[in-house]
Write a protein that holds these residues in place. Structure first.
Motif, PDB file in Angstrom:
ATOM      1  N   GLU A 184       1.218  -1.412  -0.234  1.00  0.00           N
ATOM      2  CA  GLU A 184      -0.369   0.238  -0.326  1.00  0.00           C
ATOM      3  C   GLU A 184       0.696   1.414  -0.279  1.00  0.00           C
ATOM      4  O   GLU A 184       0.199   2.262  -1.047  1.00  0.00           O
ATOM      5  CB  GLU A 184      -0.766   0.048   1.263  1.00  0.00           C
ATOM      6  CG  GLU A 184      -1.858  -0.628   0.936  1.00  0.00           C
ATOM      7  CD  GLU A 184      -3.243  -0.971   2.152  1.00  0.00           C
ATOM      8  OE1 GLU A 184      -2.292  -0.131   2.896  1.00  0.00           O
ATOM      9  OE2 GLU A 184      -3.842  -1.492   2.569  1.00  0.00           O
ATOM     10  N   LYS A 229       2.081   1.558  -3.077  1.00  0.00           N
ATOM     11  CA  LYS A 229       1.321   2.720  -3.971  1.00  0.00           C
ATOM     12  C   LYS A 229       0.902   3.454  -3.957  1.00  0.00           C
ATOM     13  O   LYS A 229       1.312   4.882  -5.262  1.00  0.00           O
ATOM     14  CB  LYS A 229       0.346   1.269  -4.316  1.00  0.00           C
ATOM     15  CG  LYS A 229      -0.893   1.870  -4.959  1.00  0.00           C
ATOM     16  CD  LYS A 229      -2.630   0.645  -4.741  1.00  0.00           C
ATOM     17  CE  LYS A 229      -3.529   0.930  -5.951  1.00  0.00           C
ATOM     18  NZ  LYS A 229      -4.799   0.441  -5.951  1.00  0.00           N
ATOM     19  N   ALA A 230       0.953   3.678  -2.962  1.00  0.00           N
ATOM     20  CA  ALA A 230       1.109   5.610  -2.525  1.00  0.00           C
ATOM     21  C   ALA A 230       1.865   6.630  -2.702  1.00  0.00           C
ATOM     22  O   ALA A 230       1.624   7.109  -3.490  1.00  0.00           O
ATOM     23  CB  ALA A 230       0.563   5.695  -1.075  1.00  0.00           C
ATOM     24  N   GLU A 264       4.217   5.703  -5.647  1.00  0.00           N
ATOM     25  CA  GLU A 264       4.318   5.679  -7.412  1.00  0.00           C
ATOM     26  C   GLU A 264       2.808   6.702  -7.387  1.00  0.00           C
ATOM     27  O   GLU A 264       3.718   7.499  -8.020  1.00  0.00           O
ATOM     28  CB  GLU A 264       3.888   3.943  -7.441  1.00  0.00           C
ATOM     29  CG  GLU A 264       4.093   4.058  -9.238  1.00  0.00           C
ATOM     30  CD  GLU A 264       4.132   2.565  -9.660  1.00  0.00           C
ATOM     31  OE1 GLU A 264       2.969   2.474 -10.167  1.00  0.00           O
ATOM     32  OE2 GLU A 264       4.011   1.652  -8.780  1.00  0.00           O
ATOM     33  N   GLU A 265       1.872   6.853  -6.679  1.00  0.00           N
ATOM     34  CA  GLU A 265       0.285   7.314  -7.138  1.00  0.00           C
ATOM     35  C   GLU A 265       1.067   8.775  -6.637  1.00  0.00           C
ATOM     36  O   GLU A 265       1.002  10.136  -7.171  1.00  0.00           O
ATOM     37  CB  GLU A 265      -0.587   7.471  -6.366  1.00  0.00           C
ATOM     38  CG  GLU A 265      -1.829   6.298  -6.924  1.00  0.00           C
ATOM     39  CD  GLU A 265      -2.390   5.895  -5.927  1.00  0.00           C
ATOM     40  OE1 GLU A 265      -2.693   6.496  -5.327  1.00  0.00           O
ATOM     41  OE2 GLU A 265      -2.913   4.949  -6.722  1.00  0.00           O
ATOM     42  N   ALA A 266       1.979   9.509  -5.306  1.00  0.00           N
ATOM     43  CA  ALA A 266       2.228  10.858  -5.537  1.00  0.00           C
ATOM     44  C   ALA A 266       4.078  11.202  -6.776  1.00  0.00           C
ATOM     45  O   ALA A 266       3.665  12.077  -6.770  1.00  0.00           O
ATOM     46  CB  ALA A 266       3.056  10.596  -4.321  1.00  0.00           C
ATOM     47  N   ASN A 285       3.615   9.855  -9.032  1.00  0.00           N
ATOM     48  CA  ASN A 285       2.964  10.588 -11.127  1.00  0.00           C
ATOM     49  C   ASN A 285       1.754  12.040 -10.767  1.00  0.00           C
ATOM     50  O   ASN A 285       2.233  12.449 -12.057  1.00  0.00           O
ATOM     51  CB  ASN A 285       2.249   9.254 -11.264  1.00  0.00           C
ATOM     52  CG  ASN A 285       2.777   7.841 -11.573  1.00  0.00           C
ATOM     53  OD1 ASN A 285       3.551   8.598 -11.929  1.00  0.00           O
ATOM     54  ND2 ASN A 285       2.547   7.010 -11.472  1.00  0.00           N
ATOM     55  N   ALA A 286       1.432  12.089  -9.375  1.00  0.00           N
ATOM     56  CA  ALA A 286       1.151  13.144  -9.602  1.00  0.00           C
ATOM     57  C   ALA A 286       1.147  14.061  -9.664  1.00  0.00           C
ATOM     58  O   ALA A 286       0.622  15.216 -10.625  1.00  0.00           O
ATOM     59  CB  ALA A 286      -0.042  13.137  -8.117  1.00  0.00           C
ATOM     60  N   GLU A 305       1.521  14.454 -13.825  1.00  0.00           N
ATOM     61  CA  GLU A 305       0.457  15.175 -14.321  1.00  0.00           C
ATOM     62  C   GLU A 305      -0.216  16.734 -14.407  1.00  0.00           C
ATOM     63  O   GLU A 305      -0.440  16.959 -15.229  1.00  0.00           O
ATOM     64  CB  GLU A 305      -0.958  14.208 -13.500  1.00  0.00           C
ATOM     65  CG  GLU A 305      -0.478  12.585 -13.965  1.00  0.00           C
ATOM     66  CD  GLU A 305      -1.107  11.743 -13.603  1.00  0.00           C
ATOM     67  OE1 GLU A 305      -2.524  12.831 -13.068  1.00  0.00           O
ATOM     68  OE2 GLU A 305      -1.197  10.918 -13.862  1.00  0.00           O
ATOM     69  N   THR A 306       0.130  17.366 -13.416  1.00  0.00           N
ATOM     70  CA  THR A 306      -0.378  18.294 -13.154  1.00  0.00           C
ATOM     71  C   THR A 306       0.763  19.257 -13.604  1.00  0.00           C
ATOM     72  O   THR A 306       0.379  20.472 -13.841  1.00  0.00           O
ATOM     73  CB  THR A 306      -0.145  19.052 -11.147  1.00  0.00           C
ATOM     74  OG1 THR A 306       1.046  18.681 -10.639  1.00  0.00           O
ATOM     75  CG2 THR A 306      -1.318  18.346 -10.426  1.00  0.00           C
TER      76      THR A 306
END
Length: 127
Positions: A109, A112-113, A115-117, A119-120, A123-124
């Protein structure tokens, strides 16, 4: 009297040497025994014939009288052809425990968090 065929330790510290003995099951490991039927030296190589020396005739006699070998001695007896050892199967032995599974899930978890952070912001910045 319950008899067992087991190992009795000798040798000095960090240099083990074992006698294969027939003893009363209630006597201490290195205590009194009835008969010495062999030796085991774990410091020798696995192919060395002196690693396990066993009097197969006496072992057969004691098994016939009702002596029960320990797991390690049962392996020696099986290899010597004195007594067939039943194969053991424990399919759950390699599985991790509950706590280890929980820790692995938490790590997954967090990864995953993270990795999302990571990638975020990318994207912005593109937007």
């Amino acid at each position: 009297m319950a008899l067992s065929i087991r190992l009795s330790r000798g040798g000095s510290k960090k240099r083990p040497y074992y006698r294969i003995v027939v003893a009363d099951a209630r006597s201490p490991r290195d205590g009194r025994f009835i008969e010495k039927i062999g030796t085991y030296n774990p410091l020798l190589g696995k192919e060395d014939e002196k690693r396990v020396v066993l009097d197969a005739e006496r072992a057969t006699h004691w098994l016939g009288v009702g002596a029960q070998p320990t797991d390690r001695v049962a392996r020696f007896l099986d290899k010597a052809g004195v007594k067939e050892r039943a194969a053991r199967s424990n399919p759950t032995k390699g599985k991790p425990g509950e706590k280890a599974v929980e820790r692995a899930e938490e790590r997954a978890e967090k990864a995953k968090a993270a990795e999302e952070a990571a990638n975020a912001p990318a994207e912005t910045a593109e937007a």
